[in-house]
Write a protein that holds these residues in place. Structure first.
Motif, PDB file in Angstrom:
ATOM      1  N   PHE A   1       4.577  -5.547  -6.205  1.00 51.01           N
ATOM      2  CA  PHE A   1       5.928  -5.938  -5.847  1.00 51.01           C
ATOM      3  C   PHE A   1       6.152  -7.445  -5.830  1.00 51.01           C
ATOM      4  O   PHE A   1       7.251  -7.912  -5.998  1.00 51.01           O
ATOM      5  CB  PHE A   1       6.324  -5.332  -4.517  1.00 51.01           C
ATOM      6  CG  PHE A   1       5.870  -6.144  -3.381  1.00 51.01           C
ATOM      7  CD1 PHE A   1       6.757  -6.972  -2.719  1.00 51.01           C
ATOM      8  CD2 PHE A   1       4.546  -6.119  -2.992  1.00 51.01           C
ATOM      9  CE1 PHE A   1       6.328  -7.736  -1.677  1.00 51.01           C
ATOM     10  CE2 PHE A   1       4.126  -6.896  -1.958  1.00 51.01           C
ATOM     11  CZ  PHE A   1       5.008  -7.701  -1.295  1.00 51.01           C
TER      12      PHE A   1
ATOM     13  N   PHE B   1       1.958   9.384   2.495  1.00 51.36           N
ATOM     14  CA  PHE B   1       2.659   8.535   1.540  1.00 51.36           C
ATOM     15  C   PHE B   1       1.746   8.143   0.382  1.00 51.36           C
ATOM     16  O   PHE B   1       0.527   8.081   0.522  1.00 51.36           O
ATOM     17  CB  PHE B   1       3.243   7.287   2.211  1.00 51.36           C
ATOM     18  CG  PHE B   1       2.263   6.407   2.903  1.00 51.36           C
ATOM     19  CD1 PHE B   1       1.512   5.467   2.215  1.00 51.36           C
ATOM     20  CD2 PHE B   1       2.102   6.485   4.289  1.00 51.36           C
ATOM     21  CE1 PHE B   1       0.634   4.636   2.874  1.00 51.36           C
ATOM     22  CE2 PHE B   1       1.216   5.659   4.951  1.00 51.36           C
ATOM     23  CZ  PHE B   1       0.473   4.740   4.242  1.00 51.36           C
ATOM     24  N   ALA B   2       2.359   7.905  -0.751  1.00 43.24           N
ATOM     25  CA  ALA B   2       1.622   7.527  -1.952  1.00 43.24           C
ATOM     26  C   ALA B   2       1.421   6.018  -1.987  1.00 43.24           C
ATOM     27  O   ALA B   2       2.161   5.264  -1.353  1.00 43.24           O
ATOM     28  CB  ALA B   2       2.397   7.968  -3.187  1.00 43.24           C
ATOM     29  N   PRO B   3       0.421   5.560  -2.727  1.00 51.53           N
ATOM     30  CA  PRO B   3       0.226   4.117  -2.871  1.00 51.53           C
ATOM     31  C   PRO B   3       1.330   3.515  -3.732  1.00 51.53           C
ATOM     32  O   PRO B   3       2.092   4.224  -4.391  1.00 51.53           O
ATOM     33  CB  PRO B   3      -1.127   4.004  -3.560  1.00 51.53           C
ATOM     34  CG  PRO B   3      -1.332   5.302  -4.242  1.00 51.53           C
ATOM     35  CD  PRO B   3      -0.580   6.337  -3.461  1.00 51.53           C
ATOM     36  N   SER B   4       1.388   2.218  -3.722  1.00 51.52           N
ATOM     37  CA  SER B   4       2.402   1.501  -4.488  1.00 51.52           C
ATOM     38  C   SER B   4       2.140   1.636  -5.982  1.00 51.52           C
ATOM     39  O   SER B   4       0.993   1.566  -6.434  1.00 51.52           O
ATOM     40  CB  SER B   4       2.365   0.027  -4.094  1.00 51.52           C
ATOM     41  OG  SER B   4       3.268  -0.686  -4.886  1.00 51.52           O
ATOM     42  N   ALA B   5       3.188   1.826  -6.717  1.00 51.07           N
ATOM     43  CA  ALA B   5       3.049   1.937  -8.166  1.00 51.07           C
ATOM     44  C   ALA B   5       3.297   0.595  -8.844  1.00 51.07           C
ATOM     45  O   ALA B   5       2.904   0.388  -9.981  1.00 51.07           O
ATOM     46  CB  ALA B   5       4.027   2.980  -8.697  1.00 51.07           C
ATOM     47  N   VAL B   6       3.971  -0.306  -8.153  1.00 51.55           N
ATOM     48  CA  VAL B   6       4.252  -1.601  -8.759  1.00 51.55           C
ATOM     49  C   VAL B   6       3.588  -2.707  -7.962  1.00 51.55           C
ATOM     50  O   VAL B   6       3.250  -2.530  -6.796  1.00 51.55           O
ATOM     51  CB  VAL B   6       5.770  -1.897  -8.812  1.00 51.55           C
ATOM     52  CG1 VAL B   6       6.486  -0.827  -9.613  1.00 51.55           C
ATOM     53  CG2 VAL B   6       6.340  -1.994  -7.414  1.00 51.55           C
TER      54      VAL B   6
ATOM     55  N   ASN C   1      -5.468   6.101   0.115  1.00 54.74           N
ATOM     56  CA  ASN C   1      -4.776   5.578  -1.063  1.00 54.74           C
ATOM     57  C   ASN C   1      -5.630   4.541  -1.777  1.00 54.74           C
ATOM     58  O   ASN C   1      -5.702   4.518  -3.013  1.00 54.74           O
ATOM     59  CB  ASN C   1      -3.427   4.963  -0.660  1.00 54.74           C
ATOM     60  CG  ASN C   1      -2.377   6.034  -0.398  1.00 54.74           C
ATOM     61  OD1 ASN C   1      -2.551   7.191  -0.768  1.00 54.74           O
ATOM     62  ND2 ASN C   1      -1.285   5.644   0.253  1.00 54.74           N
TER      63      ASN C   1
ATOM     64  N   GLY D   1       0.803  -1.227   0.000  1.00 52.00           N
ATOM     65  CA  GLY D   1       0.000   0.000   0.000  1.00 52.00           C
ATOM     66  C   GLY D   1       0.829   1.267   0.000  1.00 52.00           C
ATOM     67  O   GLY D   1       0.311   2.328   0.357  1.00 52.00           O
ATOM     68  N   MET D   2       2.096   1.190  -0.335  1.00 51.22           N
ATOM     69  CA  MET D   2       2.954   2.368  -0.211  1.00 51.22           C
ATOM     70  C   MET D   2       3.947   2.415  -1.371  1.00 51.22           C
ATOM     71  O   MET D   2       4.485   1.382  -1.791  1.00 51.22           O
ATOM     72  CB  MET D   2       3.728   2.277   1.109  1.00 51.22           C
ATOM     73  CG  MET D   2       4.521   3.521   1.486  1.00 51.22           C
ATOM     74  SD  MET D   2       5.513   3.233   2.991  1.00 51.22           S
ATOM     75  CE  MET D   2       4.240   3.345   4.253  1.00 51.22           C
ATOM     76  N   ASP D   3       4.210   3.606  -1.840  1.00 52.63           N
ATOM     77  CA  ASP D   3       5.245   3.813  -2.856  1.00 52.63           C
ATOM     78  C   ASP D   3       6.590   3.325  -2.309  1.00 52.63           C
ATOM     79  O   ASP D   3       7.001   3.706  -1.207  1.00 52.63           O
ATOM     80  CB  ASP D   3       5.320   5.303  -3.186  1.00 52.63           C
ATOM     81  CG  ASP D   3       6.419   5.596  -4.174  1.00 52.63           C
ATOM     82  OD1 ASP D   3       6.229   5.324  -5.365  1.00 52.63           O
ATOM     83  OD2 ASP D   3       7.492   6.060  -3.735  1.00 52.63           O
TER      84      ASP D   3
END
Lengths: 332, 332, 332, 332, 332, 332
Positions: free
Chosen positions: E325, E318-323, E283, A299-301
């Protein structure tokens, strides 16, 4: 005193090491724990080409990064597991071969021996990883387990890993099992049994990672106190329970990151792990190795998070007391 | 109003039904939920011999015991499971046959159809049981699951159980899956998916048992509220968490009853299940069927416990309100 | 199976035993744990007059009461304590003598030896009691303790109690220390040290009483698991924490029963003791001796309470499992 | 507004003040609370030599450090205590003298009077310290306390400290008792009694330290609300409970820093003290004096910790509201 | 990515906007959420004078501040409320007029339409505010409510706000109700009913503010998950429960800031709101608008607090995940 | 000692008293607390017809039922309330009259005076009831309260109830306000203010009912300790919080009994009220009056529940200690 703060590269294997290294430096890390996949650390190349490890060291040095451990979780997993299609997706083709389970297990075991040799060539004394487990799938005893099968699972582990650890011993390298569900040891009871099965030989120890213990309601600091002499490496990783009466602690067959899960991995400091207690316990047992961030948070960059995590660890890494302070107080 | 309080005979299969029936009466029960193993209820005999079900009814009547459901967990488990040696220990020889997994699964499915027919012949409209699951063993997603495999697991369930439920529908009998780890549904998320997979057809419902939900930190009363229209039968069973930081919620590969487990089954009222909330929820959803004690407690004498459990249930089985009481208060 | 449920007579010493015995029977008890004060059990008389113990047995028999242990807390307390005026109030005059501390301690030690002899004459094999402690008063290390003094306290205990236990061994009687603040052992750590100091000799064990552990936030069932082989007798007694941010756990120099205390003793079942866990642990360690109610509750009528307590214990005294029930389940 | 953030020098008495002062400045402190032991502040010298206090002020000024209070815990402890060998280790030789308890107590009382005079000469109006207690050792009422003895303990305190406070009054200095186990006041109840015993005279107040309250399960903010007008000085110190069912809240006769203790002192922010509530309460009662870090943590490097503590306090030291904000909101 | 961090000016209406703007910049904010009272944003002037909105934008630009929303809580409150003297204190004179309740409500409704027009003129697409409620005063059903009156309250809301939202739709502006006690929606149940009453039309949504939910024991992150598509704006505000058994959750008719209240508003990060969960939920739902600090804390200096709050928000945004993972991990 | 266990008849007003009385006896009650509505106790008839009260006593006597208090909640509510249509539904027509609020309030006040006279005629000395409140509707201070209005609300209460209590004093009867939301006193703070407003005159006290305190997170036993001398009568009633993050503690404008409420009334022993602490506190303050069950549970059959409640109370009604037991222990 401050311990090295490193970044485990396993979750960044989509990036070439040459791209990742300067990023890690800019995030605030002092070193890398190199994964033996992606192009981060190639075990076969390290053994075949003496220039390979030198080049890797140079690359790290160029970015002022140290390295104290390499990790080979994916191959290690195949050593004891009942192998299926999921393993194919995580193994190098030469280990998978024709996919015959016993053949895969044997090739994986040999690669783990090579990993010890490559580590020695590279100049590190710790290899972290997984072991796999012949008995994990019998987690819940229904249909009722024949508990002799469970006993046999620990024996199988000892038989397969004994020869691997022989090579580690020869190379002066130690193996750190990341105690984790799906491995031969995933909690206190199974860690006791696994260490006993392998005769508590010093070559086989633990890569401590609290994020796998907390969802099981285990106390990570108590784990350090009990297994202190076998703690060879430390992962800084966090997890967060989101139990609300409708989400199960067992995972619901949902992928990590899905909202209805009862727990998930999060960036260090954003979850339930009590790092204060862990640092006190690490001081108590005299651990002075790396604090290696294994960054995983759906949930986080990840760049924001890896930077936040490096800061988080540095702010909390305190040294034990050098004086017995009561004496100062007692003498006027 | 009071609901029938019955004893599920599955854990007493070492005793012939002729011995168990008077005991159950003396423990305080008003009926039995007969297990389709031991000599308690023989599906094949019930279909082959019209006198069999009459004799069973007579035996119960002699002891003033009713019967509202029969249960066939052991055979049901084999319908979807990847079959192994553990199933041999719990299956009738004619179902196990040569042990070829797919053959076992097909014979188990046919026996479940027969169980519906036998239930109808015996005059009960509920069969409780397990389904097994093709995907349970992929509980923890490492090596990472291919989630299409998970989807396929629900499809497999629907394909195997659809024809079984066709027979249930023909016979006017309904199936109650005991939501439970190792089954296709073990929590809220998987129950939603399993019911959807089978198109929410009314022939397939739930045998509610809170003891399997509480170790997962699920709220049994919320489960009743969400799945109320599919609650066909109720087990009164309890479990107790004994987490102390060193015991895992995952079971540690230890048998039930061992001290280092993080949870265990216990006699009703001796554990963590909140029966007050459950009875309120049962009243809300209008459940009027049996409260069937599935007695299992590795730390207690079973006759003492079964007696204690019958008393426990009777003291708590209250009816919903018949009047809207505020109106009485409001009118002077 | 059910264990004897007895009443410890120490808190009823204002009543003659002839008056107390029929009351105890009417409250619901099956026996008495006789205190060696009041007129309940007179050690000197028991040794001097062979008819004394016979008469006591007769009296108990007349009321259908058994006796499995006698207790001499008050004299035992003086064996290791730094003696002061408070001891005068609880000791027989012949033990107090001129009040010189060392003399009192020596006479108390001799009386404890006589207590073993009297117990043997009376036909019981357990004497419960206190030991006192030379170091209790140094509970909080300010001014900073010289920890050699603490070590010396355990040595002092071993030196004084070794000869006493010699007599116990000769008489075939065992001593049960009630682990309790103000004694040489009051928690896990001090019990470990005390048992080690006296070389874990079997003559010296424990009278388990959870009411003294719970105010210290200790887990009584874990205590039973750790010290199981030294649990010689069990007190059923309860305590209740009433912490509200303004009441200290340390007692505030207030007498029991005062409202501003942070904890107090209460009738069994009215406090924080988890008897469910205790009974499971007693079954695990195989304890089959008396469950002896030491009734003490400054806020409740004692006859109402003693009756309530007898009922409370009987309802909860369950036996361990005689069968391994999973096997019954596993065989269809 | 921000309050002075000072470092109490008592735990640093192994360092000469000339060495400690620049360190404290570099850690981030704005002043020192000087201990009357080590070479930090010498009461006798301050009275004998007018240049002494000037030199001390110069030294502080050279490092841009203020001083608002001095502290004499060690001598104060001897005023009411039953004196034993432990006091010898913490008292100046001239106070210990021949060690006769009553003589020690009297000399200690006189030294406390001198401490007030020295404080006045030095230009501070607060002396912090301990009182000792004649009754602490009767903490647990067994053998049962004669509660007249408890009453007498408070009287003894008032008799011994009355004349001391007379001198404080004459000098315009106030005494702040650090409410603490082993002192005449250690919780709410005993603070109420002690203040009453000394007729709530303004010369006798409190050095508030939450780390001694939290292990007793007391609410430090409620303590400030109740005793607000007697709060003369504030220690910032933390403690941490590590209760796990096997560790007692009572200390187990273990030294601070030992792993099996149930609680311990830790660096501010690393324990259970809720400083948010405390700062709100300090604002409510209008306290504007120093926030003085008494640094004590057996598991942490003290220089790392003292620096961390100064930062911790500064980040949380917020001023109360100057406006009544609702009014701003209410007027459009 | 980082969201704008703005300061809501409502609590600073005692300061002219020209004074507040540079302060806000210096506190660390990137923009303002302008209140339609004080001199911050004048709806009538904005519609009457085209230069007004230009001048406001210039003023903000001069201080490098953005603006994404304006707010008109005070006028909105009067639209549905049973009007009394308290409204006079918060309404512009021209809205209050002669104070006849229905007249006030109608004029307030018209002003809310104008607020949409002014917002459009100013170039923002969000107006936050309150709705008032005809039924709030019947919060506790005694004397027993006629629940048709409750239904009528939701109808009244829909009738009065429907025409207002028509204007919002025409202007391309959306309204964000701050879910809050005294409004038509203050929790999950009433938000569901209010949204249904107004046919879930997109012009009417929510200004999310967790500080009003937490004192009701509601889960703000679950609120975001349920109402995600209607979350148009976010207030960062905190509240703190101080329940101690003597303080009621209901407020005790005490003003904010009084010590005996059971809860109060506090500066962000100083209370019970779990911002970690909220940011994860924001997010998840894809919210990218401002995080607007509504600063209110009766126990803290507001300039210290507003600065602390800006820092607090920035550190946690914080921003959300872009990938995805796991895929990186899975491919060696 | 045991206190009378009575049933409050208010929730049974749909049944004639002649029908209710034998039922109550059969449920296990020893008396009734008669409601002044339905046909249970008619104040006007009691004053008009001397035979009425005799007949009521006879009826009770015929069923071996006592009566120690009558209750007039519904009329009392109208004395201070801002009257609306909801009151019409609960008031006798002659009190409602033309419905003009001030007229209703005055007639209600006179009827409360008559209630005191009728109680005296009937031979009971306690009247329980409600007071209403002019300020309840300003529970949440938005729009911001003018707190002078709050002060005025307490004054209004004192002015209206002063003359009523004059009559109570003349008749030798006392009034017990049931502290409850919607009344002038509903928690600790408002009870303090209300008692102060009426000069703590003894004629005005409290009908203690813990079910109204627990949903506010108040400690009922602490309430008894603080207001002990004004506790004139006790209701045994329970309530249960069902907060799950989506249900508000404020009620959501839902009727009692609806599933989405955050709390509700339940049968005694089925909720969150800690009766153990309450009974200890009642013993401490010396309360010897009735324990009167006010039975209300929207999820339970009322006859089952009333029977269960009588048993519940009798099992817990223990007397305080008659002896100081430590003394017994202390004398050997």
């Amino acid at each position: 005193m401050s311990r090295p703060v490193t970044l485990f590269t396993g979750q960044w294997a989509d990036l070439p090491i040459a791209e990742l290294a300067p990023k890690a430096k800019s995030f605030g890390y002092g070193g890398l724990e190199l994964a033996c996949w992606g192009d981060h650390f190639d075990v076969a190349a390290a053994l075949a080409d003496p220039g390979y490890v030198t080049a890797r060291r140079e690359l790290l040095k160029d970015h002022e990064l140290g390295c104290w451990a390499i990790s080979n979780h994916l191959v290690g997993q195949a050593v004891c597991d009942p192998v299926d299609g999921r393993h194919r997706a995580i193994l190098p083709p030469e280990i998978w071969g024709d996919g015959d389970p016993e053949g895969v297990r044997r090739r994986a075991a040999e690669r783990m021996m090579d990993t010890a040799r490559a580590a020695a060539a590279f100049g590190v004394t710790i290899v972290n990883g997984f072991t796999g487990s012949a008995i994990w799938s019998q987690l819940y005893s229904f249909p009722p387990n024949d508990f002799q099968t469970i006993d046999a699972g620990y024996d199988d582990f000892a038989e397969r890993w004994g020869p691997i650890i022989d090579v580690f011993d020869q190379e002066g390298v130690r193996f750190g099992l990341e105690v984790h569900p799906t491995e031969i040891a995933y909690d206190f009871v199974t860690t006791r049994r696994a260490l006993a099965a392998i005769d508590r030989r010093p070559g086989f120890g633990i890569n401590f990672d609290p994020s796998h213990l907390v969802p099981q309601f285990l106390d990570p600091a108590a784990f350090l106190d009990e297994f202190g002499e076998r703690i060879y490496h430390v992962h800084v990783k966090d997890s967060r329970r989101t139990l609300d009466g409708r989400r199960s602690i067992l995972g619901s067959h949902l992928n990590f990151g899905e909202r209805e899960r009862g727990w998930d991995f999060v960036s260090p400091g954003h979850g339930d792990v009590d790092f204060e207690s862990i640092l006190r316990a690490l001081n108590r047992i005299g651990y002075q190795g790396p604090l290696s961030v294994e960054w995983e948070d759906a949930g986080m960059d990840r760049e924001w998070g890896a930077t936040d995590a490096a800061r988080f660890v540095r702010e909390r890494d305190f040294a034990p007391s050098a004086v017995v302070f009561d004496e100062a107080f007692a003498r006027p």
